[in-house]
Design an enzyme around this catalytic site. Sequence first.
Site, PDB file in Angstrom:
ATOM      1  N   SER A 263       0.832  -1.213   0.000  1.00 20.93           N
ATOM      2  CA  SER A 263       0.000   0.000   0.000  1.00 20.93           C
ATOM      3  C   SER A 263       0.858   1.250   0.000  1.00 20.93           C
ATOM      4  O   SER A 263       1.974   1.252   0.537  1.00 20.93           O
ATOM      5  CB  SER A 263      -0.892  -0.005   1.247  1.00 20.93           C
TER       6      SER A 263
ATOM      7  N   TYR B 128      -1.773   0.253  10.221  1.00 14.89           N
ATOM      8  CA  TYR B 128      -2.008  -0.420   8.944  1.00 14.89           C
ATOM      9  C   TYR B 128      -0.797  -0.272   8.031  1.00 14.89           C
ATOM     10  O   TYR B 128      -0.277  -1.254   7.485  1.00 14.89           O
ATOM     11  CB  TYR B 128      -3.250   0.151   8.255  1.00 14.89           C
TER      12      TYR B 128
ATOM     13  N   LYS C 137       2.035  -3.141   6.536  1.00 11.06           N
ATOM     14  CA  LYS C 137       2.356  -3.346   5.123  1.00 11.06           C
ATOM     15  C   LYS C 137       3.862  -3.200   4.875  1.00 11.06           C
ATOM     16  O   LYS C 137       4.441  -3.951   4.085  1.00 11.06           O
ATOM     17  CB  LYS C 137       1.572  -2.361   4.255  1.00 11.06           C
TER      18      LYS C 137
END
Length: 327
Positions: A117, A141, A145
């Site tokens: 991402s 988050y 990643k």
Amino acid sequence: MTWLITGGAGYIGAHVVRAMTGAGEQVVALDDLSAGVPGRLPAGVPLVRGSSLDGDLLKRVLAEHRVTGVLHLAARKQVGESVAQPTRYYRENVGGLVTLLDAVAEAGVRRLVFSSSAAVYGDPRVDLITEDTPCAPVNPYGETKLAGEWLVRAAGQAHGISTVCLRYFNVAGAAAPELADTGVFNIVPMVFDRLTRDEAPRIFGDDYPTPDGTCVRDYIHVADLAEAHLAAARLLSEGGVNGDLTLNIGRGEGVSVRELVTAIGKVTGDTRPPVVEPRRPGDAPRAVASAARARELLGWGAGRSVHEMVESAWRGWQLHHATATGQ
């Protein structure tokens, strides 16, 4: 070859499955169905219900289906949720990847595409984000990643696995109405949801240092993103990756939130002005990809417009919310 696609019944995963099978590739989907929908999958595609945290299941699937490559998309992906539940995100996103990589190495699988991402970059103050822009994620988050990329590269080096990490920018649209995003977490469905409830769209902050004061983002059609996965898988199949490869997947064009809301109004016919609310913490003023490396190495480029994204997403929204929209 047979490709295992984790998260294959999800919004993005189902598009990847369709792109792969449409190009003649053999695939098997793994999904715990926490967000996936079995009906998204084409007829004849095997669906294994389960989690990437289940090592025994992964070993069985890899062996029974004679898997020779993996596209790993399964993950939790909501920024706000990751802030509230960081241990869950590390357990599922990072822990699930550890389990998968162990199974892949043991099975002798030598090709892997990892769904990463643009959140790995955090808040870079640059006009175009290249793959060499320093990574400094600002939420759990994004951290999971980035940690996932480190794991993928390290396991690849240790076990002779050729890997591609694809850093997605903002995904929207649908290749077909039945494949549309059914969640209300991203900006396009969030605006649709407001309009369906007869409420004006919301814009969070209009005092950013951008041309119209709203955040600028790089939006990519999910069908273009799926084709990037196909191109990455093909490159791995052809032996075109020696070690690891990391690529931005975006259009390379900035669109402001206000411009996107205007585009949505044109498609839906609801052109009421948006309500401006205070900024949300963590929103970068600008995040736009340089997609030059993907064009060069994958022979891939995003070809669908913002209008096509919004129009296709709206058709999907109407299909999945027929009662609310009066259809």
